[in-house]
Design a protein around this motif. Structure first.
Motif, PDB file in Angstrom:
ATOM      1  N   THR A 165      36.292  31.475   6.989  1.00 40.73           N
ATOM      2  CA  THR A 165      37.616  31.412   7.612  1.00 40.73           C
ATOM      3  C   THR A 165      37.725  32.405   8.752  1.00 40.73           C
ATOM      4  O   THR A 165      38.226  32.082   9.831  1.00 40.73           O
ATOM      5  CB  THR A 165      38.713  31.685   6.567  1.00 40.73           C
ATOM      6  OG1 THR A 165      38.625  30.693   5.546  1.00 40.73           O
ATOM      7  CG2 THR A 165      40.098  31.642   7.199  1.00 40.73           C
ATOM      8  N   ILE A 166      37.244  33.617   8.528  1.00 43.76           N
ATOM      9  CA  ILE A 166      37.373  34.673   9.535  1.00 43.76           C
ATOM     10  C   ILE A 166      36.629  34.332  10.822  1.00 43.76           C
ATOM     11  O   ILE A 166      37.170  34.508  11.923  1.00 43.76           O
ATOM     12  CB  ILE A 166      36.881  36.025   8.977  1.00 43.76           C
ATOM     13  CG1 ILE A 166      37.868  36.532   7.924  1.00 43.76           C
ATOM     14  CG2 ILE A 166      36.708  37.051  10.092  1.00 43.76           C
ATOM     15  CD1 ILE A 166      37.394  37.767   7.182  1.00 43.76           C
TER      16      ILE A 166
ATOM     17  N   ASP B  30      36.800  33.289  16.601  1.00 41.70           N
ATOM     18  CA  ASP B  30      36.402  32.515  17.785  1.00 41.70           C
ATOM     19  C   ASP B  30      37.631  32.021  18.546  1.00 41.70           C
ATOM     20  O   ASP B  30      37.680  32.091  19.775  1.00 41.70           O
ATOM     21  CB  ASP B  30      35.539  31.312  17.385  1.00 41.70           C
ATOM     22  CG  ASP B  30      34.151  31.703  16.888  1.00 41.70           C
ATOM     23  OD1 ASP B  30      33.724  32.847  17.119  1.00 41.70           O
ATOM     24  OD2 ASP B  30      33.505  30.842  16.258  1.00 41.70           O
ATOM     25  N   ALA B  31      38.608  31.498  17.802  1.00 39.03           N
ATOM     26  CA  ALA B  31      39.838  31.007  18.436  1.00 39.03           C
ATOM     27  C   ALA B  31      40.577  32.139  19.133  1.00 39.03           C
ATOM     28  O   ALA B  31      41.025  31.985  20.281  1.00 39.03           O
ATOM     29  CB  ALA B  31      40.739  30.339  17.401  1.00 39.03           C
ATOM     30  N   LEU B  32      40.695  33.268  18.460  1.00 34.78           N
ATOM     31  CA  LEU B  32      41.400  34.399  19.062  1.00 34.78           C
ATOM     32  C   LEU B  32      40.666  34.944  20.282  1.00 34.78           C
ATOM     33  O   LEU B  32      41.298  35.422  21.224  1.00 34.78           O
ATOM     34  CB  LEU B  32      41.621  35.508  18.025  1.00 34.78           C
ATOM     35  CG  LEU B  32      42.617  35.161  16.921  1.00 34.78           C
ATOM     36  CD1 LEU B  32      42.679  36.284  15.889  1.00 34.78           C
ATOM     37  CD2 LEU B  32      43.989  34.877  17.483  1.00 34.78           C
ATOM     38  N   ASP B  33      39.339  34.867  20.287  1.00 35.68           N
ATOM     39  CA  ASP B  33      38.578  35.312  21.454  1.00 35.68           C
ATOM     40  C   ASP B  33      38.917  34.476  22.688  1.00 35.68           C
ATOM     41  O   ASP B  33      38.853  34.960  23.808  1.00 35.68           O
ATOM     42  CB  ASP B  33      37.074  35.248  21.181  1.00 35.68           C
ATOM     43  CG  ASP B  33      36.604  36.362  20.249  1.00 35.68           C
ATOM     44  OD1 ASP B  33      37.366  37.331  20.028  1.00 35.68           O
ATOM     45  OD2 ASP B  33      35.480  36.239  19.729  1.00 35.68           O
ATOM     46  N   VAL B  34      39.292  33.212  22.488  1.00 32.40           N
ATOM     47  CA  VAL B  34      39.631  32.334  23.616  1.00 32.40           C
ATOM     48  C   VAL B  34      41.071  32.546  24.070  1.00 32.40           C
ATOM     49  O   VAL B  34      41.351  32.594  25.263  1.00 32.40           O
ATOM     50  CB  VAL B  34      39.414  30.849  23.240  1.00 32.40           C
ATOM     51  CG1 VAL B  34      39.905  29.923  24.348  1.00 32.40           C
ATOM     52  CG2 VAL B  34      37.946  30.590  22.935  1.00 32.40           C
ATOM     53  N   ILE B  35      42.009  32.675  23.142  1.00 36.58           N
ATOM     54  CA  ILE B  35      43.430  32.736  23.506  1.00 36.58           C
ATOM     55  C   ILE B  35      44.027  34.129  23.313  1.00 36.58           C
ATOM     56  O   ILE B  35      45.238  34.276  23.251  1.00 36.58           O
ATOM     57  CB  ILE B  35      44.250  31.674  22.730  1.00 36.58           C
ATOM     58  CG1 ILE B  35      44.137  31.879  21.222  1.00 36.58           C
ATOM     59  CG2 ILE B  35      43.845  30.281  23.140  1.00 36.58           C
ATOM     60  CD1 ILE B  35      45.058  31.003  20.399  1.00 36.58           C
TER      61      ILE B  35
END
Length: 115
Positions: free
Chosen positions: A13-14, A19-24
């Protein structure tokens, strides 16, 4: 009885969340996506719609969003040359996330201010 989650379940999950947070990540990317999504397609229009963003930061964030295939920079060969920013279809995948964050933010503000 519910089975206890394992260390591997946690990492599964982490890692994609990271990865998502690194983009947005940061305070500007989602506001830029929202601004372009509501029709602000010129640099100055985007900048004026987001209080506090500087031209230098906006230019950097636009490039980052373009690299991640969320935005497209379109150069129109007019006189003078026009540069527009449009959302890529892939950016639509963020719509439910943005609305969930909006709902959470509204609720959180109520929780914090109403105690």
């Amino acid at each position: 009885m519910a089975q206890k989650k394992t260390h591997c379940d946690c990492l599964n999950t982490i890692k994609p969340v990271r990865d998502a947070l690194d983009v947005i990540n940061g305070k500007w990317k989602l506001p830029i996506i929202i601004s372009v999504g509501v029709g602000n397609d010129r640099f100055t229009d985007i900048q004026e719609s987001i209080p506090g963003i500087t031209p230098k930061v906006l230019a950097k964030e636009l490039k980052d969003l373009e690299q991640h295939k969320l935005l497209k920079r379109v150069v129109l060969d007019d006189y003078p040359v026009k540069i527009l920013y449009i959302l890529e279809p892939y950016a639509d995948s963020l719509t439910p996330i943005i609305y969930s964050l909006k709902d959470w933010g509204v609720n959180h503000r109520k929780v914090v201010t109403e105690g």
